[in-house]
Design a protein around this motif. Sequence first.
Motif, PDB file in Angstrom:
ATOM      1  N   ILE A  48      60.478  62.668  35.302  1.00  0.00           N
ATOM      2  CA  ILE A  48      60.000  64.036  35.124  1.00  0.00           C
ATOM      3  C   ILE A  48      59.582  64.261  33.672  1.00  0.00           C
ATOM      4  O   ILE A  48      58.518  64.829  33.379  1.00  0.00           O
ATOM      5  N   ILE A  49      60.418  63.796  32.756  1.00  0.00           N
ATOM      6  CA  ILE A  49      60.127  63.957  31.317  1.00  0.00           C
ATOM      7  C   ILE A  49      58.823  63.252  30.950  1.00  0.00           C
ATOM      8  O   ILE A  49      57.960  63.809  30.252  1.00  0.00           O
ATOM      9  N   GLU A  50      58.658  62.013  31.420  1.00  0.00           N
ATOM     10  CA  GLU A  50      57.448  61.237  31.109  1.00  0.00           C
ATOM     11  C   GLU A  50      56.195  61.925  31.632  1.00  0.00           C
ATOM     12  O   GLU A  50      55.151  61.925  30.977  1.00  0.00           O
ATOM     13  N   TYR A  51      56.310  62.505  32.850  1.00  0.00           N
ATOM     14  CA  TYR A  51      55.134  63.103  33.480  1.00  0.00           C
ATOM     15  C   TYR A  51      54.627  64.308  32.696  1.00  0.00           C
ATOM     16  O   TYR A  51      53.412  64.559  32.651  1.00  0.00           O
ATOM     17  N   PHE A  68      52.862  60.071  45.569  1.00  0.00           N
ATOM     18  CA  PHE A  68      53.842  60.549  46.546  1.00  0.00           C
ATOM     19  C   PHE A  68      53.559  59.955  47.920  1.00  0.00           C
ATOM     20  O   PHE A  68      54.459  59.437  48.589  1.00  0.00           O
ATOM     21  N   LYS A  69      52.329  60.017  48.347  1.00  0.00           N
ATOM     22  CA  LYS A  69      51.962  59.534  49.680  1.00  0.00           C
ATOM     23  C   LYS A  69      52.241  58.034  49.805  1.00  0.00           C
ATOM     24  O   LYS A  69      52.768  57.565  50.833  1.00  0.00           O
ATOM     25  N   ALA A 275      58.973  63.506  41.045  1.00  0.00           N
ATOM     26  CA  ALA A 275      60.412  63.222  41.132  1.00  0.00           C
ATOM     27  C   ALA A 275      60.732  62.427  42.396  1.00  0.00           C
ATOM     28  O   ALA A 275      61.519  61.473  42.367  1.00  0.00           O
ATOM     29  N   ALA A 276      60.128  62.811  43.523  1.00  0.00           N
ATOM     30  CA  ALA A 276      60.367  62.109  44.788  1.00  0.00           C
ATOM     31  C   ALA A 276      59.820  60.684  44.736  1.00  0.00           C
ATOM     32  O   ALA A 276      60.460  59.743  45.227  1.00  0.00           O
TER      33      ALA A 276
END
Length: 385
Positions: A48-51, A68-69, A275-276
């Motif tokens: 999350i931080i990197e994104y 995600f997909k 995150a997922a």
Amino acid sequence: MFTNKDINFEALKRKAYNGRWATLENGIIPLTAADPDFRMSPEIEQGIIEYIKDGYLSYGPFSGIPEFKKSVTKHFNTEKNGSFKPENILAVNSAAQGMFLIAKYVLGPGDEAIIFDPVDFLFKKTVEAAGGNIKLCAVDSRTGEIDFEMLTSLISSKTKLISICNPHNPVGRVYSKEVLVKISEIAETHDLWVMSDEIWSDIIYDKKQFNTYSSVSEAAKKKSFTIFGFSKSFGIAGLRIGAVLCNDQELLDDFTEKSQFNSTIEGVSTLSQIAASVAIEKAKPWFSNFLDHLQHNRDLAYSILSNSGILTPNLPEATFVIFPKIENGFSSEAFTQHVLKEGKVAVVPGSERWFGKGAEGHIRICFSTSTEILEEGLNRIIKSF
């Protein structure tokens, strides 16, 4: 790794709602909502931080970002015997939202959906919210065994949908390929839709095999939707991220359009999807240790309750909840209120509100906490009588 030392109780008291630490008085142990007491894995936190480091949180593709997909596809195809393509995946705001959207898509006013009894309350709630009517099919409250004779007898001209919970919440049953094939044959014979809620399909014990519903037969691929989410396995319920999976691309495209995902009316946070994706791609070693801990807690809960004389437990094949039968004559609600007042432990009553009529005489205990807290909570329950 999953001890009291690894739990930030102050954070839980600020953030863990839904009948848990943030909603209860100090001193009460919550073994209630199915949400882990442990922080998310370091890999997810770092992802999350990197994104967000570059400072952009732009619109993503309406149906879900490519990462995600691809991650969900790989997860299902390698671990659940799936045969999905990335385009077969739609990102949704939680498994619960996916359930509602499917009910809304499939059911018209007066149409009927068959659901299990007992089962998680969201099955009933989402069908009713979509304007459908419920027919309850009994499952054994200890084993999760489906009454197929009853299932077939419930089908009428108004029936449009069979909804299954696999693994089953609250019983913890993993349905075999043979059982799923039988459901698919019934659905095909009567031209019914099938929705399979598979949010618990990562948390399976004793290396038992799991088959995603659409994989068991060609019939199962037709007119079926699969639901998945990340709140149980990876402790990110607050990000509200789930997926709807469907092998029939034309069907999923139509569903996506009619569910308003081809606009900015609906859509899922890109941060949640990242995150997922990171959870699947990088947090599997963390999850493997978590699963070992959960299996230890399951065995401990089963052992303590088996010797209690007050509750007779089932042995869940999956999930991190156990659904023991009350043996001292108390109703589910009375038992729950008693242990809250006298034992300072919160559990979920097997009441119609939460699980249907077939749950009465049981309670549901969540064991996704430390062994220390679980043991203390179970002993408090027993000693309160």
